[in-house]
Design a protein around this motif. Structure first.
Motif, PDB file in Angstrom:
ATOM      1  N   ARG A   1     -16.319 -35.333 -52.022  1.00  0.00           N
ATOM      2  CA  ARG A   1     -17.252 -36.444 -52.113  1.00  0.00           C
ATOM      3  C   ARG A   1     -18.614 -35.996 -51.593  1.00  0.00           C
ATOM      4  N   LEU A   2     -19.655 -36.278 -52.349  1.00  0.00           N
ATOM      5  CA  LEU A   2     -21.000 -35.848 -52.002  1.00  0.00           C
ATOM      6  C   LEU A   2     -21.937 -37.048 -51.944  1.00  0.00           C
ATOM      7  N   GLU A   3     -22.902 -36.998 -51.025  1.00  0.00           N
ATOM      8  CA  GLU A   3     -23.927 -38.027 -50.898  1.00  0.00           C
ATOM      9  C   GLU A   3     -25.276 -37.409 -51.246  1.00  0.00           C
ATOM     10  N   ALA A   4     -26.061 -38.127 -52.044  1.00  0.00           N
ATOM     11  CA  ALA A   4     -27.392 -37.642 -52.393  1.00  0.00           C
ATOM     12  C   ALA A   4     -28.416 -38.012 -51.328  1.00  0.00           C
ATOM     13  N   GLY A   5     -28.213 -39.149 -50.657  1.00  0.00           N
ATOM     14  CA  GLY A   5     -29.234 -39.641 -49.754  1.00  0.00           C
ATOM     15  C   GLY A   5     -30.486 -40.049 -50.496  1.00  0.00           C
ATOM     16  N   HIS A   6     -30.346 -40.325 -51.791  1.00  0.00           N
ATOM     17  CA  HIS A   6     -31.498 -40.602 -52.636  1.00  0.00           C
ATOM     18  C   HIS A   6     -31.001 -41.296 -53.899  1.00  0.00           C
TER      19      HIS A   6
ATOM     20  N   GLN B   1     -35.982 -31.075 -57.828  1.00  0.00           N
ATOM     21  CA  GLN B   1     -35.216 -32.190 -57.283  1.00  0.00           C
ATOM     22  C   GLN B   1     -34.384 -31.751 -56.079  1.00  0.00           C
ATOM     23  N   ALA B   2     -33.768 -30.575 -56.165  1.00  0.00           N
ATOM     24  CA  ALA B   2     -32.950 -30.081 -55.056  1.00  0.00           C
ATOM     25  C   ALA B   2     -33.796 -29.897 -53.802  1.00  0.00           C
ATOM     26  N   ARG B   3     -34.985 -29.326 -53.959  1.00  0.00           N
ATOM     27  CA  ARG B   3     -35.856 -29.124 -52.796  1.00  0.00           C
ATOM     28  C   ARG B   3     -36.339 -30.462 -52.236  1.00  0.00           C
ATOM     29  N   ALA B   4     -36.599 -31.408 -53.126  1.00  0.00           N
ATOM     30  CA  ALA B   4     -37.033 -32.731 -52.668  1.00  0.00           C
ATOM     31  C   ALA B   4     -35.938 -33.429 -51.876  1.00  0.00           C
ATOM     32  N   LEU B   5     -34.687 -33.304 -52.326  1.00  0.00           N
ATOM     33  CA  LEU B   5     -33.579 -33.922 -51.599  1.00  0.00           C
ATOM     34  C   LEU B   5     -33.414 -33.299 -50.216  1.00  0.00           C
ATOM     35  N   ALA B   6     -33.530 -31.979 -50.135  1.00  0.00           N
ATOM     36  CA  ALA B   6     -33.389 -31.313 -48.839  1.00  0.00           C
ATOM     37  C   ALA B   6     -34.524 -31.716 -47.894  1.00  0.00           C
ATOM     38  N   ALA B   7     -35.744 -31.794 -48.433  1.00  0.00           N
ATOM     39  CA  ALA B   7     -36.890 -32.182 -47.604  1.00  0.00           C
ATOM     40  C   ALA B   7     -36.735 -33.614 -47.108  1.00  0.00           C
ATOM     41  N   LYS B   8     -36.232 -34.498 -47.978  1.00  0.00           N
ATOM     42  CA  LYS B   8     -36.021 -35.878 -47.554  1.00  0.00           C
ATOM     43  C   LYS B   8     -34.956 -35.941 -46.467  1.00  0.00           C
ATOM     44  N   ARG B   9     -33.885 -35.169 -46.620  1.00  0.00           N
ATOM     45  CA  ARG B   9     -32.845 -35.148 -45.583  1.00  0.00           C
ATOM     46  C   ARG B   9     -33.435 -34.745 -44.241  1.00  0.00           C
TER      47      ARG B   9
ATOM     48  N   SER C   1     -36.490 -35.020 -43.188  1.00  0.00           N
ATOM     49  CA  SER C   1     -37.389 -36.052 -42.660  1.00  0.00           C
ATOM     50  C   SER C   1     -36.617 -37.251 -42.124  1.00  0.00           C
ATOM     51  N   VAL C   2     -35.602 -37.696 -42.865  1.00  0.00           N
ATOM     52  CA  VAL C   2     -34.856 -38.882 -42.432  1.00  0.00           C
ATOM     53  C   VAL C   2     -34.017 -38.570 -41.197  1.00  0.00           C
ATOM     54  N   VAL C   3     -33.399 -37.402 -41.152  1.00  0.00           N
ATOM     55  CA  VAL C   3     -32.631 -37.030 -39.961  1.00  0.00           C
ATOM     56  C   VAL C   3     -33.548 -37.000 -38.736  1.00  0.00           C
ATOM     57  N   ALA C   4     -34.777 -36.539 -38.924  1.00  0.00           N
ATOM     58  CA  ALA C   4     -35.726 -36.521 -37.809  1.00  0.00           C
ATOM     59  C   ALA C   4     -36.057 -37.936 -37.331  1.00  0.00           C
TER      60      ALA C   4
ATOM     61  N   ARG D   1     -24.752 -26.956 -46.852  1.00  0.00           N
ATOM     62  CA  ARG D   1     -23.954 -28.031 -46.257  1.00  0.00           C
ATOM     63  C   ARG D   1     -24.366 -29.384 -46.841  1.00  0.00           C
ATOM     64  N   PRO D   2     -23.703 -29.849 -47.892  1.00  0.00           N
ATOM     65  CA  PRO D   2     -24.045 -31.148 -48.475  1.00  0.00           C
ATOM     66  C   PRO D   2     -23.786 -32.291 -47.493  1.00  0.00           C
ATOM     67  N   MET D   3     -24.551 -33.365 -47.639  1.00  0.00           N
ATOM     68  CA  MET D   3     -24.320 -34.564 -46.838  1.00  0.00           C
ATOM     69  C   MET D   3     -23.110 -35.294 -47.400  1.00  0.00           C
ATOM     70  N   SER D   4     -22.231 -35.758 -46.523  1.00  0.00           N
ATOM     71  CA  SER D   4     -21.005 -36.400 -46.992  1.00  0.00           C
ATOM     72  C   SER D   4     -20.853 -37.846 -46.536  1.00  0.00           C
ATOM     73  N   ASP D   5     -21.629 -38.262 -45.508  1.00  0.00           N
ATOM     74  CA  ASP D   5     -21.388 -39.610 -44.988  1.00  0.00           C
ATOM     75  C   ASP D   5     -22.614 -40.174 -44.289  1.00  0.00           C
ATOM     76  N   GLY D   6     -23.760 -40.115 -44.925  1.00  0.00           N
ATOM     77  CA  GLY D   6     -24.949 -40.747 -44.376  1.00  0.00           C
ATOM     78  C   GLY D   6     -25.717 -39.864 -43.413  1.00  0.00           C
ATOM     79  N   TYR D   7     -26.927 -40.324 -43.061  1.00  0.00           N
ATOM     80  CA  TYR D   7     -27.853 -39.504 -42.289  1.00  0.00           C
ATOM     81  C   TYR D   7     -27.450 -39.341 -40.821  1.00  0.00           C
ATOM     82  N   ARG D   8     -26.862 -40.344 -40.215  1.00  0.00           N
ATOM     83  CA  ARG D   8     -26.475 -40.207 -38.809  1.00  0.00           C
ATOM     84  C   ARG D   8     -25.366 -39.161 -38.656  1.00  0.00           C
ATOM     85  N   ARG D   9     -24.402 -39.203 -39.583  1.00  0.00           N
ATOM     86  CA  ARG D   9     -23.363 -38.177 -39.569  1.00  0.00           C
ATOM     87  C   ARG D   9     -23.975 -36.802 -39.855  1.00  0.00           C
ATOM     88  N   ASP D  10     -24.969 -36.784 -40.732  1.00  0.00           N
ATOM     89  CA  ASP D  10     -25.650 -35.533 -41.072  1.00  0.00           C
ATOM     90  C   ASP D  10     -26.308 -34.928 -39.836  1.00  0.00           C
TER      91      ASP D  10
END
Length: 435
Positions: free
Chosen positions: A106-111, A337-345, A347-350, A375-384
């Motif tokens: 199971r994978l999460e996009a966060g987007h 798109q892949a780089r944008a998703l990683a950059a968003k992750r 920023s949001v984790v911060a 390491r894909p996100m699997s369960d939201g930003y706090r878990r990330d």
């Protein structure tokens, strides 16, 4: 359809400014960012003044292959009732993939990611929308999203896809004119042509937002001023229908209140410019029964859900786990798109774990992006955030003993069901305050 007027996206960073702005008829709040039992005082004061508050969901993933999560639906319904909202809104997008339908992780996009405009995807989306409508206490409106890439082999245009969605489900539309502009730049889709084909009688309200262009790609940032081309699309929409409401979205890099007020004035002017006397109809929410859940229909076929699941899992896996780009997709755009998703992750984790950039210093972003590549996100930003910290500790990082001890304390304090000691959270707050 209830007339809303001019609104702005409520965010904690601009709560005081919003309360003091003249001419604000309504606000929209990200549903997942408020707790029904502990609504922000600012929102409560706005409601007492008669300002309408609408919850805007970002995590249902109604365009995904699986049936909507009952817990997420119940949470959205609870927020609608707590806010006294006349409707709730979500997106035509998928946000997660994999799992039981694909036998893959199971994978999460966060987007918000675009769904393919195919008959299978439409069938699944319509079924998911009906499920959501039955669970919600007020009408549902869905937003067209911005996209950096296109799906190969699409069978319907944007207008055809949305028109059939409204006809089959009675759902309302939240038209984001900034997203129409984004798709014009990124996918060559004519906003005027899209507007001409949409069932605008089903319009609930309109979003307006800013962005920027880099290397021929438009990024829907919600962190920049609204550009003239987006306002022109808004004028084009207003020439076809009187929008019940128009809302300015801003999520980052908030300007001074006076600048936000100027943007709102520009939005009002763009609507007025498209409204020659007697030239446009009013959105009534009655197109093909828009706003009313459609009569019961056959659920989506299991084979349709399976085909959509496999396709979406392949796309999301290439974006967040580094697997090969599926055949027919633009490799350059998928890389963007892949780089944008990683950059968003990053920023949001911060934001959800502000201690991490403090502990790691200037090395935070580089370390997180390196982590996100494998390491894909699997369960939201706090878990990330927790997984990222645990990953660094396993590698013996950060290099400095003091920073590594602080990171370990932070991770231990949050990885269990309760803090290890009452003083740890207080020390973490002091640490952040010194940065």
């Amino acid at each position: 359809m209830r007339r809303l007027g001019t609104g702005i996206g409520w965010r904690p960073e601009i709560a005081d400014a919003v309360e003091g702005m003249p001419g604000i008829d309504w606000v929209e709040v990200v549903a997942e960012n408020v707790c029904p039992g502990h609504l922000p005082e600012s929102l409560l004061r706005l409601r007492e003044r008669g300002v309408t508050v609408i919850p805007h969901g970002v995590s249902l993933g109604l365009g995904g292959a699986e049936r909507p999560d009952e817990g997420r639906l119940a949470a959205l319904a609870e927020r609608a009732e707590a806010l006294g909202a006349p409707l709730v809104t979500e997106h035509i997008a998928f946000v997660r993939a994999g799992g039981a339908l694909t036998a893959s992780p199971r994978l999460e996009a966060g987007h918000l990611l675009p769904v393919p405009r195919t008959r299978d995807a439409l069938e699944v989306l319509c079924d998911n929308v009906r499920i959501a409508q039955r669970a919600l206490p007020v009408p549902l409106a869905l937003e067209n999203i911005a996209a950096l890439f296109s799906w190969p082999g699409e069978e319907l245009t944007e207008a055809q896809f949305l028109s059939e969605l409204v006809e089959r489900t009675g759902v309302r539309l939240l038209v984001d004119v900034a997203n129409l502009h984004t798709n014009h730049v990124n996918r060559g889709e004519d906003p005027a042509e899209a507007l001409a084909g949409l069932p605008l009688e089903a319009l609930a309200y309109v979003h307006v937002a800013g962005g920027f262009e880099r290397d021929g790609v438009w990024h829907d940032s919600h962190a920049h001023p609204v550009p003239r081309p987006v306002l022109d699309v808004l004028t084009g929409l207003a020439s076809r229908v009187a929008p019940p409401g128009v809302l300015l979205e801003r999520d980052e890099h908030f300007p001074e209140p006076a600048e936000l007020e100027r943007e709102l004035d520009g939005i009002r002017a763009a609507v007025a410019a498209g409204r020659p006397a007697g030239a446009c109809r009013t959105a009534t929410g009655t197109a093909a029964g828009a706003g009313r859940p459609a009569a019961s229909a056959a659920p989506a076929r299991p084979e349709a859900r399976q085909r959509v699941a496999v396709a979406q899992a392949a796309v999301l896996s290439c974006l967040v786990a580094g697997t090969p780009v599926p055949e027919g997709f633009d490799r350059v755009r998928m890389g963007v798109q892949a780089r944008a998703l990683a950059a968003k992750r990053a920023s949001v984790v911060a934001k959800v774990a502000p201690e991490l950039p403090v502990i790691l210093g200037e090395g935070y972003r580089e370390a997180f992006l390196a982590y996100a590549r494998t390491r894909p996100m699997s369960d939201g930003y706090r878990r990330d955030a927790l997984d990222f910290a645990g990953h660094l500790l396993k590698l013996g990082r950060p290099a400095g003993t003091r920073a590594r001890r602080q990171l370990r304390t932070w991770w231990l304090d949050r990885s269990g069901p309760a803090p290890r000691s009452p003083g740890l959270r207080a020390r973490a707050r002091v640490l952040v305050g010194r940065a």
